[in-house]
Write a protein that holds these residues in place. Structure first.
Motif, PDB file in Angstrom:
ATOM      1  N   LYS A 168       2.351   1.331  -3.567  1.00 55.71           N
ATOM      2  CA  LYS A 168       2.636   1.913  -5.017  1.00 55.71           C
ATOM      3  C   LYS A 168       1.153   2.313  -5.531  1.00 55.71           C
ATOM      4  O   LYS A 168       0.318   1.877  -4.717  1.00 55.71           O
ATOM      5  CB  LYS A 168       3.053   0.604  -5.939  1.00 55.71           C
ATOM      6  N   PRO A 169       1.330   3.184  -6.485  1.00 55.47           N
ATOM      7  CA  PRO A 169      -0.017   3.824  -6.823  1.00 55.47           C
ATOM      8  C   PRO A 169      -1.071   2.616  -7.251  1.00 55.47           C
ATOM      9  O   PRO A 169      -0.701   1.705  -7.781  1.00 55.47           O
ATOM     10  CB  PRO A 169       0.371   4.769  -8.287  1.00 55.47           C
ATOM     11  N   GLY A 170      -2.247   2.745  -6.775  1.00 52.33           N
ATOM     12  CA  GLY A 170      -3.229   1.835  -7.019  1.00 52.33           C
ATOM     13  C   GLY A 170      -3.458   0.578  -6.173  1.00 52.33           C
ATOM     14  O   GLY A 170      -4.413   0.022  -6.183  1.00 52.33           O
ATOM     15  N   ASN A 171      -2.357   0.658  -5.107  1.00 51.18           N
ATOM     16  CA  ASN A 171      -2.679  -0.187  -4.102  1.00 51.18           C
ATOM     17  C   ASN A 171      -3.664  -0.027  -3.070  1.00 51.18           C
ATOM     18  O   ASN A 171      -4.126   1.055  -2.938  1.00 51.18           O
ATOM     19  CB  ASN A 171      -1.465  -0.532  -3.324  1.00 51.18           C
ATOM     20  N   LYS A 190      -1.605   7.186   1.115  1.00 50.64           N
ATOM     21  CA  LYS A 190      -2.461   7.879   0.197  1.00 50.64           C
ATOM     22  C   LYS A 190      -1.734   8.819  -0.489  1.00 50.64           C
ATOM     23  O   LYS A 190      -1.768   8.960  -1.848  1.00 50.64           O
ATOM     24  CB  LYS A 190      -3.449   8.673   1.033  1.00 50.64           C
ATOM     25  N   ALA A 191      -0.508   9.268   0.113  1.00 58.78           N
ATOM     26  CA  ALA A 191       0.397  10.472  -0.543  1.00 58.78           C
ATOM     27  C   ALA A 191       1.242   9.596  -1.574  1.00 58.78           C
ATOM     28  O   ALA A 191       1.493  10.008  -2.691  1.00 58.78           O
ATOM     29  CB  ALA A 191       1.330  10.992   0.314  1.00 58.78           C
ATOM     30  N   PHE A 192       1.231   8.237  -1.451  1.00 55.83           N
ATOM     31  CA  PHE A 192       2.085   7.068  -2.091  1.00 55.83           C
ATOM     32  C   PHE A 192       1.036   6.685  -3.218  1.00 55.83           C
ATOM     33  O   PHE A 192       1.917   5.867  -4.017  1.00 55.83           O
ATOM     34  CB  PHE A 192       2.883   6.043  -1.140  1.00 55.83           C
ATOM     35  N   GLY A 193       0.068   6.895  -3.280  1.00 56.38           N
ATOM     36  CA  GLY A 193      -0.811   6.648  -4.240  1.00 56.38           C
ATOM     37  C   GLY A 193      -1.746   5.248  -4.104  1.00 56.38           C
ATOM     38  O   GLY A 193      -2.594   4.920  -5.118  1.00 56.38           O
ATOM     39  N   ALA A 194      -1.794   5.024  -2.733  1.00 55.83           N
ATOM     40  CA  ALA A 194      -2.847   4.039  -2.536  1.00 55.83           C
ATOM     41  C   ALA A 194      -4.298   4.508  -2.865  1.00 55.83           C
ATOM     42  O   ALA A 194      -4.588   5.632  -2.233  1.00 55.83           O
ATOM     43  CB  ALA A 194      -2.754   3.603  -1.062  1.00 55.83           C
ATOM     44  N   THR A 195      -5.173   3.825  -3.555  1.00 51.50           N
ATOM     45  CA  THR A 195      -6.395   4.314  -3.914  1.00 51.50           C
ATOM     46  C   THR A 195      -7.506   3.754  -2.862  1.00 51.50           C
ATOM     47  O   THR A 195      -8.443   4.468  -2.730  1.00 51.50           O
ATOM     48  CB  THR A 195      -6.719   3.835  -5.292  1.00 51.50           C
ATOM     49  N   MET A 316       1.149  17.277   0.743  1.00 61.52           N
ATOM     50  CA  MET A 316       0.711  15.885   0.433  1.00 61.52           C
ATOM     51  C   MET A 316       0.201  15.223   1.607  1.00 61.52           C
ATOM     52  O   MET A 316      -0.635  14.245   1.859  1.00 61.52           O
ATOM     53  CB  MET A 316       1.789  14.947  -0.466  1.00 61.52           C
TER      54      MET A 316
END
Length: 354
Positions: A168-171, A190-195, A316
């Motif tokens: 999820k984003p921010g993971n 990264k495309a899924f939102g992992a920071t 992406m």
């Protein structure tokens, strides 16, 4: 259309040959005939070449190799509605039975009667022509090349792994193994939102590429032979505070598997994607104490191929940088040698010419 179907065949372990085979016929009204334009080489292809088996799948008769392919539709069955001649497609190379409990539950990658290309006794895609079911072909948009289409297969593996991990984003995500699948897991995460996406390997050149490609940080696991020490260093160096949210092992190596457990925060998720030895030692008490969610990942399932194509079309995710070599069809054995010797990341084989 040519009446010949040149094919690259594994006759027995370490015995490769070119054969002229019949052009396959459309048997089902929803099948299509595809001219294979390009094929990537996978580690499993090389393993069959060298050993003649993977686990219980044993080569007992000559088999056409290859399963990472893209091509052009030549002919369609009478009930095909979504594809037409000259459409360019990525080939999802496994046909499930569609009837077993796993297929009916939407987990067709676990089908009890899967027919997977280049897995004994099923022929693969390293030939001029190949027949596939309509719904296992994914049409490529104009912005996605046939070369990229061939790499949809390993990308779909990465998509399935990351979906299993529920990124999820921010993971924060730590990926062990910077080979093709590990690299693609980094990119999809990264495309899924992992920071934070940390790539771990033991080869500096792989880590350097991972840092340029998708990882936000890299770690060489030769730092210590102790998984606890390496995990603590990763947590400290990349400011993971209580540990990583998600750990993915794409190596199959026991030290990496163990480090996954130690690097995770309490309540984290561990996905095992790499296939190494059949059995391994494992820090089971730590898994319990942290209430870690442990999942396996096998090939790809519903939606993974289409999502992979969409990620490429949107920009992406890119796979072009992974292509480090290509050979003509008549030089296919050179590609296998390159992969066996660890040369490059992805080598492509062009389809046979007319």
């Amino acid at each position: 259309m040519s009446s010949k179907n040149p094919s690259f065949v594994l006759k027995s372990a370490k015995d490769l040959a070119f054969e002229e085979r019949p052009v396959p016929k459309i048997q089902n009204p929803t099948d299509v005939l595809i001219r294979v334009n390009v094929t990537g080489i996978c580690g499993s292809d090389v393993h069959y070449w060298q050993h003649g088996r993977i686990g219980n799948f044993i080569l007992e008769a000559p088999m056409v190799l290859g399963h990472e392919s893209a091509g052009t539709i030549v002919e369609t069955g009478p009930k095909v509605a979504s594809l037409k001649p000259n459409d360019r497609v990525a080939l999802e190379p496994g046909i499930s039975c569609r009837c077993c409990p796993f297929c009916k539950a939407g987990k067709y990658n676990l089908c009890v009667d899967m027919k997977f290309a280049a897995t004994p006794p099923c022929d693969g895609t390293l030939a001029k022509y190949y027949v596939l079911a309509e719904d296992f072909c994914v049409k490529l948009p104009e912005s996605v090349s046939l070369d990229e289409g061939a790499l949809v297969e390993p990308l779909a593996v990465g998509v399935h792994v990351v979906r299993q991990a529920d990124v999820k984003p921010g993971n924060s995500v730590v990926v062990f193994g910077a080979g093709p699948v590990g690299l693609l897991c980094c990119s999809v995460a990264k495309a899924f939102g992992a920071t934070k996406v940390i790539a771990v390997d033991i080869i500096d050149s792989r880590l350097e590429f991972a840092g340029r490609y998708a990882a936000t940080g890299t770690f060489n696991a030769t730092h210590s032979k102790d998984p606890n020490v390496n995990a603590a260093e990763i947590i400290k160096r990349f400011d993971l505070v209580f540990g990583a949210d998600i750990a993915i092992d794409a190596s199959g190596a026991t030290p990496s598997i163990n480090t996954c457990v130690h690097v995770l925060r309490k309540g984290g998720t561990f996905v095992q994607a790499g296939m190494g030895v059949a059995e391994t030692s494992f820090p089971i008490l730590k898994l319990c104490a942290k209430e870690i969610t442990l999942k396996g990942s096998f090939r790809y399932g519903p939606g993974d191929y289409r999502l992979a194509v969409e990620l490429l079309a949107s920009g992406m995710v890119t796979v072009k940088d992974l292509i480090t070599g290509r050979v003509k069809f008549e030089d296919a054995e050179k590609a296998f040698e390159q992969v066996r010797n660890g040369q490059g990341i992805k080598t492509l084989i062009d389809g046979p010419l007319d």
